[in-house]
Design a protein around this motif. Sequence first.
Motif, PDB file in Angstrom:
ATOM      1  N   TRP A 177       1.934  -4.581   9.685  1.00 18.45           N
ATOM      2  CA  TRP A 177       3.177  -4.635   8.939  1.00 18.45           C
ATOM      3  C   TRP A 177       3.755  -6.047   8.972  1.00 18.45           C
TER       4      TRP A 177
ATOM      5  N   HIS B   3       7.532  -8.001   9.372  1.00 19.38           N
ATOM      6  CA  HIS B   3       8.953  -7.893   9.710  1.00 19.38           C
ATOM      7  C   HIS B   3       9.641  -9.102   9.107  1.00 19.38           C
TER       8      HIS B   3
ATOM      9  N   SER C  85      11.087  -4.042   7.311  1.00 24.84           N
ATOM     10  CA  SER C  85       9.663  -4.019   7.652  1.00 24.84           C
ATOM     11  C   SER C  85       8.884  -3.326   6.541  1.00 24.84           C
ATOM     12  N   PHE C  86       7.692  -3.853   6.248  1.00 32.95           N
ATOM     13  CA  PHE C  86       6.848  -3.322   5.186  1.00 32.95           C
ATOM     14  C   PHE C  86       5.384  -3.409   5.618  1.00 32.95           C
ATOM     15  N   PRO C  87       4.545  -2.469   5.156  1.00 32.78           N
ATOM     16  CA  PRO C  87       3.098  -2.650   5.359  1.00 32.78           C
ATOM     17  C   PRO C  87       2.608  -3.892   4.607  1.00 32.78           C
TER      18      PRO C  87
ATOM     19  N   ASP D 203       3.028  -2.385  -3.333  1.00 32.93           N
ATOM     20  CA  ASP D 203       3.267  -2.885  -1.975  1.00 32.93           C
ATOM     21  C   ASP D 203       3.723  -4.344  -1.988  1.00 32.93           C
TER      22      ASP D 203
ATOM     23  N   ARG E 262       3.953   1.148  13.632  1.00 30.35           N
ATOM     24  CA  ARG E 262       3.750  -0.029  12.780  1.00 30.35           C
ATOM     25  C   ARG E 262       2.263  -0.351  12.663  1.00 30.35           C
TER      26      ARG E 262
ATOM     27  N   VAL F 193       2.512  -6.110  13.969  1.00 32.32           N
ATOM     28  CA  VAL F 193       3.565  -6.648  13.114  1.00 32.32           C
ATOM     29  C   VAL F 193       3.488  -8.174  13.117  1.00 32.32           C
TER      30      VAL F 193
END
Length: 454
Positions: free
Chosen positions: A96, A98, A104-106, A123, A314, A318
């Motif tokens: 992911w 941050h 937070s996103f993949p 995405d 996550r 991350v």
Amino acid sequence: MTAPVATPGGAVDVAVVGGGMGGIVLARDLAAAGLGVVLFEASDRLGGEVSRHVVAGIALDAGAESFATRGGTVAGFATELGLGDDIVLPDPRGAWLHEADGESFPIPRTGLLGIPGDPTAPDVRAVVGEAGVRRALADAELPAEVGSEETTLGGLVRARMGDAVVDRLVSPIVSGVHSLHPDLLAADRVAPGLRSALQREGSLAAAVLGLRALAPAGSAVAGIRGGLARLVDPIVADLERLGVDVRLGTRVRSIDETGVETVGGAHVRARRVVLAVGDHDAVALTTRASSVPPGAITLATLVVERPELDAAPRGTGVLVAPGSTGLRAKALTHATVKWSWLADLAEGRHVLRLSFDSPVVDRGTPDAEVRDAALADASTLLGVDLADRHLVGFGRATWDSPRRAEAAAATAPVVEVVQAGGAVAGRGLAAIVAHSRRQAATLVASLTSPPPRD
């Protein structure tokens, strides 16, 4: 193994300075070709950043823990060393991002170092927003020459796709992988072939998709069951078997084209000298000038008992965008999610690896402070509270930071010797192994060719 080559005047064929992966891979290939090799390493072990430490009774990588699969270089070398059956792929859930604003996103799936191959992908849109997508789509309309004079990766991507793609995608990924902001990294070094693909394909997105299409199917990275440090052991065994004169604990004071002088006053003459040390030592030895003391990359390893982490909140880890408020780490790897072999070894415990750059965390930062920062940042990044009561083991390793692109360009060497290792090949085991083997092949050809006839 071929017969050793005669060395005129008592000189060894090759003196290799530096026993990291670049140095030992090159020395092994030279010795296998029958050349006489002496290898100098200042520390008491070989392998450099490919090393291990034990945390909570678990043997873990203390440096690199995966390698790029591009070109099959490392996989082929591992197979040559007898470790081919132990090559493993990471968990497919991926990592992911941050962002600096706390979201937070993949990580998008169709990119290269965060550069999107399809800026309209959901995405990608989730990370950079609608305005960011519109700016990135301008890449397809721009002439291929736009950005062609930009030498850094950040400058190139910014010219083609805008700030949002650099700041929210490329920056956290590149900073986590290469330990420098993309504005400070040469594009040709971290993304070889990207600029030429841009000229060929007409847009940066198309260049990314083209390069990805050339890559083998499957994960972009792989590892070794039991840890990447297992690569070092068979190489060291081969060096001994092939008769390489390995001198541990021996620091080199100076080099030139004819040989090496150690701090202890020993002089070794050589037909060729290979410098396979880090950026900063390479500057000191090739420019005869003092190098600026290197910054530090600190790896903090936590072993925790926290069943809430079983859900892999996550994925495999991350990457943190620069400027993220309240965070000191630049990346976290949830190692027991990423590697199934390690999850089996940890028996229900979780292994977390967090990396920090100086001066946020430096060599002089107390262990307790590093441990507390790692626990606090892991809690934020994973969304699961982690405290001292959950901790069953803590380990720390510190490595030199790479030099900035402009610092490297401003330092002109005055000693002309062969160079290998990360200082010239770039970070990453795949680049180092490939470069060292090419350099070895070139040296073998030049040192074993018959002299020209009059």
